[in-house]
Motif scaffolding. Structure first.
Motif, PDB file in Angstrom:
ATOM      1  N   LEU B 161       0.905  -1.366  -0.045  1.00 45.45           N
ATOM      2  CA  LEU B 161      -0.008   0.039  -0.019  1.00 45.45           C
ATOM      3  C   LEU B 161       0.878   1.115  -0.068  1.00 45.45           C
ATOM      4  CD1 LEU B 161      -2.768  -1.456   2.379  1.00 45.45           C
ATOM      5  CD2 LEU B 161      -2.802  -1.124   0.024  1.00 45.45           C
ATOM      6  N   VAL B 162       1.788   1.186  -0.712  1.00 47.54           N
ATOM      7  CA  VAL B 162       2.885   2.529  -0.739  1.00 47.54           C
ATOM      8  C   VAL B 162       1.966   3.579  -1.544  1.00 47.54           C
ATOM      9  CG1 VAL B 162       4.946   3.301  -2.025  1.00 47.54           C
ATOM     10  CG2 VAL B 162       4.889   1.059  -1.008  1.00 47.54           C
ATOM     11  N   SER B 163       1.358   3.132  -2.441  1.00 47.79           N
ATOM     12  CA  SER B 163       0.390   4.131  -3.242  1.00 47.79           C
ATOM     13  C   SER B 163      -0.436   5.076  -2.329  1.00 47.79           C
ATOM     14  CB  SER B 163      -0.495   3.690  -4.281  1.00 47.79           C
ATOM     15  OG  SER B 163      -1.462   2.699  -3.511  1.00 47.79           O
ATOM     16  N   LEU B 164      -1.171   4.387  -1.156  1.00 50.96           N
ATOM     17  CA  LEU B 164      -1.893   5.185  -0.130  1.00 50.96           C
ATOM     18  C   LEU B 164      -0.871   6.145   0.694  1.00 50.96           C
ATOM     19  CD1 LEU B 164      -4.419   2.482   0.521  1.00 50.96           C
ATOM     20  CD2 LEU B 164      -4.719   4.607  -0.771  1.00 50.96           C
ATOM     21  N   ALA B 165       0.455   5.550   0.987  1.00 52.38           N
ATOM     22  CA  ALA B 165       1.129   6.469   1.961  1.00 52.38           C
ATOM     23  C   ALA B 165       1.510   7.598   0.722  1.00 52.38           C
ATOM     24  CB  ALA B 165       2.509   5.626   2.355  1.00 52.38           C
ATOM     25  N   ALA B 166       1.887   7.133  -0.364  1.00 52.75           N
ATOM     26  CA  ALA B 166       2.359   8.380  -1.099  1.00 52.75           C
ATOM     27  C   ALA B 166       1.257   9.320  -1.190  1.00 52.75           C
ATOM     28  CB  ALA B 166       2.848   7.784  -2.565  1.00 52.75           C
ATOM     29  N   GLY B 167       0.096   8.977  -1.582  1.00 51.32           N
ATOM     30  CA  GLY B 167      -1.108   9.718  -1.696  1.00 51.32           C
ATOM     31  C   GLY B 167      -1.192  10.788  -0.492  1.00 51.32           C
ATOM     32  N   LEU B 168      -1.368  10.064   0.568  1.00 54.21           N
ATOM     33  CA  LEU B 168      -1.451  10.893   1.810  1.00 54.21           C
ATOM     34  C   LEU B 168      -0.302  11.871   2.242  1.00 54.21           C
ATOM     35  CD1 LEU B 168      -2.409   7.607   4.022  1.00 54.21           C
ATOM     36  CD2 LEU B 168      -4.061   9.637   3.586  1.00 54.21           C
ATOM     37  N   SER B 169       0.818  11.520   1.664  1.00 54.62           N
ATOM     38  CA  SER B 169       2.056  12.480   1.939  1.00 54.62           C
ATOM     39  C   SER B 169       1.610  13.813   1.221  1.00 54.62           C
ATOM     40  CB  SER B 169       3.361  11.895   1.292  1.00 54.62           C
ATOM     41  OG  SER B 169       3.491  12.094  -0.068  1.00 54.62           O
ATOM     42  N   GLY B 170       0.906  13.734   0.213  1.00 58.83           N
ATOM     43  CA  GLY B 170       0.529  15.225  -0.475  1.00 58.83           C
ATOM     44  C   GLY B 170       1.789  15.451  -1.604  1.00 58.83           C
ATOM     45  N   LEU B 171       2.745  14.462  -1.719  1.00 58.41           N
ATOM     46  CA  LEU B 171       3.697  14.981  -2.578  1.00 58.41           C
ATOM     47  C   LEU B 171       3.717  14.569  -3.974  1.00 58.41           C
ATOM     48  CD1 LEU B 171       6.466  13.738  -0.248  1.00 58.41           C
ATOM     49  CD2 LEU B 171       5.943  16.203  -0.730  1.00 58.41           C
ATOM     50  N   PRO B 172       3.133  13.435  -4.518  1.00 57.35           N
ATOM     51  CA  PRO B 172       3.161  13.164  -5.801  1.00 57.35           C
ATOM     52  C   PRO B 172       2.087  13.920  -6.673  1.00 57.35           C
ATOM     53  CG  PRO B 172       2.516  11.215  -4.538  1.00 57.35           C
ATOM     54  CD  PRO B 172       2.687  12.171  -3.643  1.00 57.35           C
ATOM     55  N   ARG B 173       2.416  14.108  -7.627  1.00 59.56           N
ATOM     56  CA  ARG B 173       1.363  14.606  -8.635  1.00 59.56           C
ATOM     57  C   ARG B 173       0.338  13.625  -9.070  1.00 59.56           C
ATOM     58  NH1 ARG B 173       3.145  17.774 -13.882  1.00 59.56           N
ATOM     59  NH2 ARG B 173       3.659  15.360 -14.724  1.00 59.56           N
ATOM     60  N   ARG B 174       0.629  12.352  -9.221  1.00 59.23           N
ATOM     61  CA  ARG B 174      -0.057  11.614  -9.601  1.00 59.23           C
ATOM     62  C   ARG B 174       0.419  10.071  -9.347  1.00 59.23           C
ATOM     63  NH1 ARG B 174      -0.623   9.335 -15.902  1.00 59.23           N
ATOM     64  NH2 ARG B 174      -2.736   7.967 -15.753  1.00 59.23           N
ATOM     65  N   VAL B 175      -0.329   9.010  -8.842  1.00 61.00           N
ATOM     66  CA  VAL B 175       0.016   7.696  -8.625  1.00 61.00           C
ATOM     67  C   VAL B 175      -0.611   6.591  -9.087  1.00 61.00           C
ATOM     68  CG1 VAL B 175       0.535   6.031  -6.609  1.00 61.00           C
ATOM     69  CG2 VAL B 175       0.828   8.431  -6.301  1.00 61.00           C
ATOM     70  N   VAL B 176      -0.338   5.756 -10.071  1.00 61.40           N
ATOM     71  CA  VAL B 176      -0.742   4.647 -10.607  1.00 61.40           C
ATOM     72  C   VAL B 176      -0.368   3.390 -10.105  1.00 61.40           C
ATOM     73  CG1 VAL B 176      -1.610   3.583 -12.963  1.00 61.40           C
ATOM     74  CG2 VAL B 176      -1.350   6.015 -12.817  1.00 61.40           C
ATOM     75  N   VAL B 177      -1.389   2.471  -9.849  1.00 59.01           N
ATOM     76  CA  VAL B 177      -1.243   1.125  -9.348  1.00 59.01           C
ATOM     77  C   VAL B 177      -1.708   0.155 -10.216  1.00 59.01           C
ATOM     78  CG1 VAL B 177      -1.529  -0.507  -7.498  1.00 59.01           C
ATOM     79  CG2 VAL B 177      -1.445   1.913  -6.929  1.00 59.01           C
ATOM     80  N   LEU B 178      -0.685  -0.745 -10.762  1.00 59.73           N
ATOM     81  CA  LEU B 178      -1.166  -1.949 -11.469  1.00 59.73           C
ATOM     82  C   LEU B 178      -1.033  -3.205 -10.361  1.00 59.73           C
ATOM     83  CD1 LEU B 178       0.567  -1.295 -14.933  1.00 59.73           C
ATOM     84  CD2 LEU B 178      -1.904  -0.541 -13.976  1.00 59.73           C
ATOM     85  N   GLU B 179      -1.923  -3.868 -10.144  1.00 57.18           N
ATOM     86  CA  GLU B 179      -2.072  -4.991  -9.168  1.00 57.18           C
ATOM     87  C   GLU B 179      -3.061  -6.306  -9.517  1.00 57.18           C
ATOM     88  OE1 GLU B 179      -0.825  -5.770  -5.951  1.00 57.18           O
ATOM     89  OE2 GLU B 179      -1.913  -7.586  -6.411  1.00 57.18           O
ATOM     90  N   ASN B 196      -9.706  11.358  -1.053  1.00 56.83           N
ATOM     91  CA  ASN B 196      -9.470  12.225  -2.438  1.00 56.83           C
ATOM     92  C   ASN B 196      -7.745  12.244  -2.729  1.00 56.83           C
ATOM     93  OD1 ASN B 196     -10.425  13.960  -4.164  1.00 56.83           O
ATOM     94  ND2 ASN B 196     -10.344  15.934  -3.022  1.00 56.83           N
ATOM     95  N   LEU B 197      -7.580  11.280  -2.829  1.00 60.17           N
ATOM     96  CA  LEU B 197      -5.871  11.080  -3.221  1.00 60.17           C
ATOM     97  C   LEU B 197      -5.914  11.150  -4.819  1.00 60.17           C
ATOM     98  CD1 LEU B 197      -5.009   8.440  -0.582  1.00 60.17           C
ATOM     99  CD2 LEU B 197      -4.935  10.821  -0.159  1.00 60.17           C
ATOM    100  N   PRO B 198      -4.780  11.457  -5.309  1.00 60.81           N
ATOM    101  CA  PRO B 198      -4.504  11.325  -6.625  1.00 60.81           C
ATOM    102  C   PRO B 198      -4.210   9.972  -7.103  1.00 60.81           C
ATOM    103  CG  PRO B 198      -2.593  12.612  -5.588  1.00 60.81           C
ATOM    104  CD  PRO B 198      -3.899  12.029  -4.566  1.00 60.81           C
ATOM    105  N   VAL B 199      -4.826   8.975  -6.675  1.00 62.24           N
ATOM    106  CA  VAL B 199      -4.301   7.686  -6.733  1.00 62.24           C
ATOM    107  C   VAL B 199      -5.249   6.727  -7.506  1.00 62.24           C
ATOM    108  CG1 VAL B 199      -3.691   5.329  -5.460  1.00 62.24           C
ATOM    109  CG2 VAL B 199      -3.025   7.762  -4.623  1.00 62.24           C
ATOM    110  N   GLU B 200      -4.954   6.212  -8.741  1.00 59.02           N
ATOM    111  CA  GLU B 200      -5.682   5.110  -9.421  1.00 59.02           C
ATOM    112  C   GLU B 200      -5.108   3.847  -9.415  1.00 59.02           C
ATOM    113  OE1 GLU B 200      -5.227   6.439 -13.714  1.00 59.02           O
ATOM    114  OE2 GLU B 200      -4.472   8.168 -12.711  1.00 59.02           O
ATOM    115  N   ALA B 201      -6.135   2.803  -9.396  1.00 56.37           N
ATOM    116  CA  ALA B 201      -5.690   1.472  -9.277  1.00 56.37           C
ATOM    117  C   ALA B 201      -6.425   0.513 -10.260  1.00 56.37           C
ATOM    118  CB  ALA B 201      -5.870   0.977  -7.759  1.00 56.37           C
ATOM    119  N   HIS B 202      -5.511  -0.269 -10.895  1.00 61.64           N
ATOM    120  CA  HIS B 202      -6.249  -1.111 -11.873  1.00 61.64           C
ATOM    121  C   HIS B 202      -5.816  -2.555 -11.652  1.00 61.64           C
ATOM    122  CE1 HIS B 202      -6.889   2.683 -14.335  1.00 61.64           C
ATOM    123  NE2 HIS B 202      -5.661   2.826 -13.838  1.00 61.64           N
TER     124      HIS B 202
END
Lengths: 358, 358
Positions: B161-179, B196-202
């Protein structure tokens, strides 16, 4: 940024990418001193110097009292490009190393005492020693990995006096130093005799292969080579020539200031290919060097912001640990007289070519 | 020791050197639990298990209450061979990482809240997640290197769940997860929407190449691949396929328990050769994994000392950071259906072959 990078590459003959320019701009967003910017950007000395000169010409950076600052135009560029400075998150307790010298305080104190009268670095052999804390951290790292206790250690070049710290730790069975500088050899011998350490030092130039009686004799080697590809291959190859066989280890430093990542990659390909060893650790900024007296004499004097005395120990190197996976690794046993050990386009010392003779 | 190593190699079909045996004996001098010995020796799971079995047969080790101990004969051997245990010198403040999460405490607290209801690891996809502290340390590391702030991040497989930690940090512009695991994709989507995080998962299986719209779109990728050479090449190659060009970064873990140093070397040669990227960091034991429920079901059950529940998080991996030096790097865009992702002779899960069916 692509066009600027291409222009700079053409002008300087040094490959510079837009990513390099962005790293320097990112560092400028949180540092004002040339040496600090070089450290933070992780780019070679000359790439940073040329980039900053270029930024100043474009009006993105102004130089005041030898310090660098983004102009409003520079700040606008940084915003437009979405460039952000690094967020410093290194551990302060261990100075980013991951290895603590807490349990090694007695050794540190003893080591500081015995090296108080050490010979100072001279330019002839590209010298510049690490802090006493760094030397002791190297002992701690080797002990943590089981590479020094009860082991035979070969040190190739020793202005850092690792051999004495190793001897004082009481851990290794035997330490042999090969060193080209007679002053250092004499100093190591004196201390070893006085303190009764299992350390022997010999005057030796590594352009020659290891003498037969030192081949295949050691468990571990440590060296801090000059950073031309030729010197890296020779120093590490000589170290390997000293190792017994599978499961032995080698330690060495590699900087970003004197070696581009392109050079890093080429050397890593050589290590894991031709040399047939594995890299087990690359520890960022492990080695901290004390600013050496001849710094400003050795670097270019055509840029005022370079000719400023650094306010902290900016020169760092990553610590590499390599391990032999079997007995079939490269042992450099050729004569290499005349090899270009100290100068290439990226190495700091090479910037002498930019010095105006006075 | 050479003769014993040769005998074991012949018996098991796994290359085992005398250096491996010495590492296991060194670990035995300061650890009694199989998992601890495996961690300390830095040797593959099966090498350690077979060595210990062999030592027990020879009467050098006795097993009591599933714990291992050197016998007087074993102790004599260790002394004769001059084998010394490692001297633990890792920094406790940063858990050996060199990267501190001190300034990231708010993120850690928020992250712990949102992942409290996370899906648990299942064996089908070789899952097993890292501690929340490790996930946050990964964010800190990326931020320290300027690889996440204002950047586009691709996460390939995300049971951590790195994507969620990244999103919560407010740092990245966009996070895409392939899982590949639908449970995780749904969980990430739910949290991303709620927070409301800039995280999308597929839902995506990496045996397929990245879809065209995700190629050359990212600054940074992160993945924690299964450790067959095939899986490593596919996961890292897909990550590279997602990167924009020069100066981009990739992060991934590699263990010693499931990968021999011979495998490490082969993969490093591939990275720095065919893949044309540089390794900038290898941080020992950076990633700490929570013991997963199915551990004892997945490992061999023919040795009592293996069938014991570990008392601490023994399973670690080194964190690799790689960087692209120019635009000319390998992008893995072939279809790889049927590739052996999860099983080779060294991987933990493969030890199912040692399981007696009950």
């Amino acid at each position: 940024m692509e066009a600027y990078a291409a222009e700079l590459t053409k002008r300087t003959g040094i490959p510079i990418t837009s990513a390099d320019l962005k790293k320097v701009l990112g560092a400028l967003a949180c540092a004002k001193e040339f040496w600090h910017i070089t450290h933070l950007s992780g780019r070679p000395f000359n790439v940073v110097a040329e980039s900053l000169k270029f930024f100043a010409e474009r009006g993105w950076v102004k130089v005041e009292n030898q310090h660098l600052e983004l102009t409003p135009a520079g700040r606008k560029l940084v915003d437009e490009q979405g460039i952000k400075p690094p967020i410093e998150s290194g551990c302060k307790a261990c100075n980013r190393r991951g290895i603590s010298i807490e349990r090694w305080q007695d050794l540190l104190n003893r080591f500081k005492e015995v090296v108080a009268e050490r010979p100072l670095p001279i330019i002839d052999y590209d010298q510049g020693f690490v802090t006493e804390e760094t030397t002791v951290a190297r002992i701690a790292l080797m002990a943590d990995r089981g590479d020094i206790q009860g082991k035979d250690l070969l040190v190739l070049g020793d202005d850092d006096l690792v051999s004495l710290a190793a001897g004082l730790s009481g851990l290794p069975r035997r330490v042999v130093v090969l060193e080209v500088d007679e002053r250092l050899v004499n100093f190591i011998r004196q201390v070893a005799e006085k303190e009764n350490l299992p350390v022997e030092a010999h005057i030796f130039d590594l352009v020659h292969p290891l003498p037969a009686e030192l081949r295949r004799q050691f468990d571990t080697f440590l060296t801090d080579p000059p950073e031309t590809l030729e010197a890296l291959a020779i120093f590490i190859g000589r170290g390997l020539s000293g190792l017994k066989g599978a499961g032995c280890a080698g330690y060495f430093g590699l900087t970003r200031a004197e070696s581009s990542l392109t050079k890093w990659r080429a050397f890593q390909a050589q290590l894991t290919g031709q040399f047939n060893v594995v890299i087990t650790d690359i520890i960022h900024d492990f080695n901290e060097y004390v600013n050496w007296d001849y710094l400003l004499e050795s670097v270019r004097n055509d840029l005022s912001f370079v000719q400023t005395w650094p306010r902290y120990n900016w020169y760092r190197s990553a610590m590499f640990r390599i391990e032999t996976v079997d007995d079939n690794f490269f042992r450099h046993e050729e004569e290499m007289k005349g090899a270009p050990l100290y100068e290439d386009q990226e190495a700091l010392i090479f910037t002498r070519r930019f010095r105006k003779e006075q």
